[in-house]
Design a protein around this motif. Structure first.
Motif, mmCIF file in Angstrom:
data_model
loop_
_atom_site.group_PDB
_atom_site.id
_atom_site.type_symbol
_atom_site.label_atom_id
_atom_site.label_comp_id
_atom_site.label_asym_id
_atom_site.label_seq_id
_atom_site.Cartn_x
_atom_site.Cartn_y
_atom_site.Cartn_z
ATOM 1 N N VAL A 1 12.263 0.710 -20.214
ATOM 2 C CA VAL A 1 12.579 1.347 -21.489
ATOM 3 C C VAL A 1 11.542 2.432 -21.726
ATOM 4 O O VAL A 1 10.335 2.161 -21.721
ATOM 5 C CB VAL A 1 12.568 0.339 -22.654
ATOM 6 N N LEU B 1 25.902 -4.627 -26.920
ATOM 7 C CA LEU B 1 25.055 -4.093 -25.863
ATOM 8 C C LEU B 1 25.200 -4.929 -24.593
ATOM 9 O O LEU B 1 25.251 -6.151 -24.652
ATOM 10 C CB LEU B 1 23.591 -4.083 -26.298
ATOM 11 N N ARG C 1 16.844 3.261 -21.982
ATOM 12 C CA ARG C 1 16.727 2.089 -21.106
ATOM 13 C C ARG C 1 17.540 2.380 -19.853
ATOM 14 O O ARG C 1 18.739 2.663 -19.919
ATOM 15 C CB ARG C 1 17.249 0.826 -21.798
ATOM 16 N N ASP D 1 22.332 -7.103 -30.669
ATOM 17 C CA ASP D 1 23.009 -5.825 -30.400
ATOM 18 C C ASP D 1 22.378 -4.680 -31.184
ATOM 19 O O ASP D 1 23.057 -3.930 -31.892
ATOM 20 C CB ASP D 1 24.507 -5.926 -30.723
ATOM 21 N N ILE E 1 18.992 -1.570 -31.182
ATOM 22 C CA ILE E 1 17.875 -0.849 -30.595
ATOM 23 C C ILE E 1 17.014 -0.338 -31.743
ATOM 24 O O ILE E 1 17.516 0.313 -32.660
ATOM 25 C CB ILE E 1 18.349 0.311 -29.702
ATOM 26 N N GLN F 1 21.243 2.274 -21.634
ATOM 27 C CA GLN F 1 21.397 2.661 -23.032
ATOM 28 C C GLN F 1 20.531 3.894 -23.308
ATOM 29 O O GLN F 1 19.409 3.998 -22.784
ATOM 30 C CB GLN F 1 20.950 1.530 -23.986
ATOM 31 N N VAL G 1 14.824 -3.358 -27.542
ATOM 32 C CA VAL G 1 16.247 -3.449 -27.203
ATOM 33 C C VAL G 1 16.604 -4.932 -27.250
ATOM 34 O O VAL G 1 16.137 -5.719 -26.423
ATOM 35 C CB VAL G 1 16.546 -2.862 -25.812
ATOM 36 N N ASP G 2 17.411 -5.321 -28.234
ATOM 37 C CA ASP G 2 17.720 -6.736 -28.495
ATOM 38 C C ASP G 2 19.203 -6.975 -28.207
ATOM 39 O O ASP G 2 20.075 -6.563 -28.975
ATOM 40 C CB ASP G 2 17.398 -7.069 -29.946
ATOM 41 N N SER H 1 9.297 0.356 -29.175
ATOM 42 C CA SER H 1 10.758 0.201 -29.124
ATOM 43 C C SER H 1 11.131 -1.244 -28.844
ATOM 44 O O SER H 1 10.356 -2.021 -28.281
ATOM 45 C CB SER H 1 11.358 1.110 -28.050
#
Length: 258
Positions: free
Chosen positions: A121, A86, A111, A162, A164, A92, A157-158, A155
């Motif tokens: 997000v 990511l 995102r 890598d 979601i 994303q 997003v890390d 949610s």
């Protein structure tokens, strides 16, 4: 939807890595092929429908799904989608498709960068739409509008791992006995000139399950709710106001636009 598979180093390694794992009790996980992102550019000419031009998406690691996992706890369905790499400087978009003993659902994690330059997000959840018979779709496609049910999802997003992740309260889906999940990811590349109508899309899907719908990616196996979970409660009613999703259904494909 992605159907291109890249050859693994050896046949034995391919069988070991790509065979989806069996769902055990309340959780399931499965890998996905690396380097299988598809890309295409839309050109508005010739009128009225324009042309799709295939482009190479093999280096699109930001959109390349490498694994899908589901955990079905007492309170929530938690779906984790893993990626090759990511990129925090790119947008994303993950779409999740859920089937259960109580119905079907369409979920998004989006995102994106605002005009002011900040990142947001946004999540979205709607009842699965009634999609047309493929033979009834005209050459240029049709549009469908979905309405968010108004359920509070969580949610993550890390970028370090890598992944979601989306957690959906089970009560929003009527506390189902089991769920089946499919996933795909998209990235839209808009032209710098706002007057130019062409754009490029990169797309990948988890591709290791059963095809339950002509329009959707494959679904994984049934993942049952953990022991002791409440089942069979009425689902949250769909809203007709607030957040919307505009779907484009055309020529064997379906995708959403913000």
């Amino acid at each position: 939807m992605s159907r291109v598979l890249r050859a693994a180093c050896t046949a034995v390694l391919s069988l070991v890595l790509l065979a989806p794992t069996v769902a055990h009790a309340d959780r399931w996980t499965s890998p996905d092929e690396i380097g299988d992102v598809e890309g295409w550019t839309y050109d508005p000419e010739p009128k009225p429908c324009g042309t799709d031009i295939e482009v190479d998406g093999s280096d699109e690691s930001n959109t390349d799904i490498t694994g899908l996992a589901v955990r079905h706890s007492r309170r929530a369905m938690i779906v984790t989608t893993r990626f090759a790499e990511l990129d925090p400087d790119l947008e994303q978009w993950v779409s999740l498709y859920v089937r259960s003993d109580g119905g079907g659902w369409w979920l998004d994690v989006d995102r994106y960068q605002t005009r002011a330059g900040s990142w947001r997000v946004m999540t979205f959840m709607a009842e699965e739409p009634r999609l047309p018979d493929p033979d009834d779709v005209e050459e240029c496609g049709i549009g469908i509008v979905l309405f968010d049910v108004g359920c509070r999802t969580e949610s993550l997003v890390d970028f370090d791992r890598d992944l979601i992740r989306l957690a959906v309260p089970r009560r929003c889906m009527g506390n189902p006995r089991w769920v089946r999940v499919g996933a795909d990811a998209h990235r839209f590349v808009e032209p710098e000139d706002p007057d130019v109508e062409s754009f490029t899309v990169f797309s990948d899907e988890w591709d290791g399950g059963a095809e339950l719908s002509y329009w959707m990616p494959p679904f994984g196996p049934r993942v049952r709710a953990t022991t002791g979970a409440l089942v069979g409660d009425p689902a949250v009613a769909a809203s007709t106001r607030g957040q919307r999703r505009h779907l484009v259904v055309r020529d064997g494909d379906i995708f959403a636009r913000r």
